[in-house]
Design an enzyme around this catalytic site. Sequence first.
Site, mmCIF file in Angstrom:
data_model
loop_
_atom_site.group_PDB
_atom_site.id
_atom_site.type_symbol
_atom_site.label_atom_id
_atom_site.label_comp_id
_atom_site.label_asym_id
_atom_site.label_seq_id
_atom_site.Cartn_x
_atom_site.Cartn_y
_atom_site.Cartn_z
ATOM 1 N N GLU A 167 89.769 -27.349 90.391
ATOM 2 C CA GLU A 167 91.188 -27.052 90.577
ATOM 3 C C GLU A 167 91.915 -28.025 91.508
ATOM 4 O O GLU A 167 93.102 -28.280 91.336
ATOM 5 C CB GLU A 167 91.347 -25.620 91.137
ATOM 6 C CG GLU A 167 90.999 -24.525 90.154
ATOM 7 C CD GLU A 167 92.122 -24.257 89.160
ATOM 8 O OE1 GLU A 167 93.103 -25.027 89.151
ATOM 9 O OE2 GLU A 167 92.008 -23.299 88.382
ATOM 10 N N SER B 168 67.306 34.325 98.810
ATOM 11 C CA SER B 168 66.184 34.566 99.739
ATOM 12 C C SER B 168 65.933 33.406 100.684
ATOM 13 O O SER B 168 64.941 33.435 101.421
ATOM 14 C CB SER B 168 64.906 34.854 98.941
ATOM 15 O OG SER B 168 65.030 36.041 98.199
#
Length: 681
Positions: free
Chosen positions: A83, A343
Site C-alpha cells: 500500500e 435433597s
Amino acid sequence: MIRRIAATLSALALTLCLGVALWLNDWIDETEIPPLVLETGVEVLDRDGALLRAYTVENGRWRLPVSYDAVDPSFIEMLVAYEDRRFWSHPGIDLRAFARAVWQRLTSGRIVSGGSTLTMQVARLLEDSGTGAWGGKIRQIRLALALERQMTKEEILTLYFHLAPYGGNIEGIRAASLTWFGVEPRRLTAAQSALLVAIPQAPNSRRPDRFAEAAEIARNRVLSRAVTFTDLTEQDVDWARNEPIPTERRDFPALAAHLSDRALADRPTQATHFLTIDVVLQARMEHLARRATTGLGPQISAAIMVMDHQTGEILASVGSPDYTDHPRTGFVDMTQAVRSPGSTLKPLIYGLAFDAGLIHPQTLVADRPISIAGYAPQNFDEVFRGEVTAAEALQASLNIPAVNLLSALGPHRMLSAMGRADMEVSLPMDEAPGLAIALGGLGTRMDDLMRLYGGLARGGIAPPMHWRAGEAPGDGQRILSPVAAWYVADILGDVTPPPNAPRIGLAFKTGTSYGHRDAWAFGFDGRHVVGIWMGRADGASVPGAFGADLSAPLLFEAFSRIGDRPTLRPGPPPGALTLLNADLPDPLRRFDPQGGSNGPPQPSITFPPEGAVLAYQPDLPVIARVAEGTPPFTWLWNGAPIAIGDRDREVILGDIGLGFGELTVIDATGQAGTRQIEIAD
C-alpha cells in the site's frame, strides 16, 4: 542590471516560498482533527486473556480493540510493501506516488494506481469521506499531514488496524481475522496476511464468502508484490497461493455468554472484562451440556459450573446448552435461577447434626413413618428401611432421618449455616421455615449450592467464590467444623457411582425436586467442585427425571474433562472418630428423635454462656456446667469427645486450644445442648 533583476526575482521567489511554507504550516496546524479515540466492542476475556465473547458497536458493526504489538509483523510488512512503501519516511503524503498516479490518470484516462498513503487512508476512514473527489482528496492530504505531526507511525497504523473495512459489518483487522480465519491477528500465515491486505481496497467486491474468485485474485496480486519487497521467497508464495480462500464467515466467540452478560450488566461502562474462566474448560463444558440434552426433547435444558474450591474461582459456567436456543429458553441463565434444591441440602443437615453431637456417622437412626405437627414426609421410593446408620441414611438420601435431624436442630440453625455460606434463600411469603426445607422446600440458586459444597470440600469453610479475575471477595466463613465436614465428605465419597462411571475418589450428592422439576448433582475432589442441573427452564415437570439417573452421569463426565485433577481428598482431621457403632459412647450409638418431647428435660449448658470469650490461662482449667438432662454426660469440643461418661454436672475441659469452637453436651437419653464460645490468648 540583469544581476539586480535576478537578485530581486530570487528574493521575491524566496519570500513567496517562505510565505507559502508559513501558510502551509499554519494550514496544517489549524486542521480540525476528528476524535482519535475509537469506539470498540466490549470484550470479555478468560483468565489468560483469551477471547470468550465480544459485543458489537453502534449499528451492529464488529470492531474489536487491538494494539500494534498484537498484529503479526509479517502482515505489517506486507501491508506497507503493497500500500505505501515509503510509509516509514514520508510526512503523510508521498509526492512521488502522487505524481505517478496523476500522470497515469492523465495519460491513460483511467486510474492505474493510487496515490493515497496509509495515513491518507486513515484520514479518509476517520471522516468516512469519499475517494474520488478532489475536495475530499485535499482534505485527506491536509488531515494526513496533521496526523503525522501529532502521532507516531505505529499509532497511525493502529488506527488503520481498527478502521479498515473488510466487508459487511466487519471493521478492523482483529474482527476480520476472527471472521475469516477464526484466529487472532497475532500470528497469521502469508496467505492470510495477503488476503487481509487485499480486502480493504474493495471490501464489498472482495468478500471471500460472496466473491471468492475476486478475493483470491487480489490476494495473489499482493503475494506477487511481497516477493519483491518483503522477505518472502518464491517457495513461500507458491505455498500461500495454494491455501484455500475461506468461503464462510465464522461466528465470533460466544463462550460463557450468560456470565459475560452479567459482567457487562454489572459494569456497563467497562470496555474489557477479565474473568476467572478457563476458555478450554468452558468450551468442553458447553459441548458436554449440548451433548447431554440431545435427544431429551426440545425443552430440556442443562447448566454446569466448575469451581476451584481452594481459591473460589469459577473456572466454567454454562447457563444453558445454547444461548440462542429459544425452544429451550436458552437465554435464561440457569445458574442464577431460583429453584428447589431437592435433597442437595441433606449433607448440611447431617454436618450440623455431627457438630451438635446428635449423631456420628455410625449412629443408628430410624427410617420409619413419622408425623410431626401434621407433617408426614415419605421417602422418594415410599419404602421404609427401619434402623440404618447415619452414613447409610445420607448415602441413600432417606427423607425421614433428615427430617428428624432437622427437627432436633431447628430450621433456623440450618438457615443460619446457609447464611454463613453466603447463600441466598427464598421462602414462601409470610411463612416461617418448616421441616420441609430439609427436602428442598425453599428456593436457592445453583451458584449458592456451589458455595455450600465448596465449604464441605474445604474442611467446613465456605470458599470466596468469584468470577472476576483478581477480585476475590476475601476469606469465607466457617459453616461446619473440620470434623463434621470431613464426616460428610467421607460418607459422600462412598456413594456408589453411576453405572460405567469410574471410581475416582469423588464425593457427590444428587437431588430431585418435587414433581421432577429439577435434577441436581454436586461433587468434589481435592481441588474442584462441579455442579449439574437438568430440567426445564420454565419450571415444568419432567416425568421420570431423577438427579441420580440424569445428572450424576453428567457430573462424572464433567470431572473427566478437567485436566490435571488431583483425586484425593484430605484425610481425617484431629478429633475425627473412625469407630464402629459398638465402640461409640452410649449417647452416640442411637439417635432418638423423640427424646425430650415427653421425657426428661434437655440438658442446658449454664457455663460458659453463649458467645463467651474466655481468656486462655495454662494454669487455670476451663470449667463447664450443665443443668437438666440425664447423666452420665458426654462432652464434645468441635465434635470430638473430651469427657465421656461423666456423672458430674461440672467438668474440667482441660487444654482445648485457642480460637472459636462449639461446646456440646449429650446426656444419657441422647439429647444435647450446645454453646458457641471463643478461647482467646
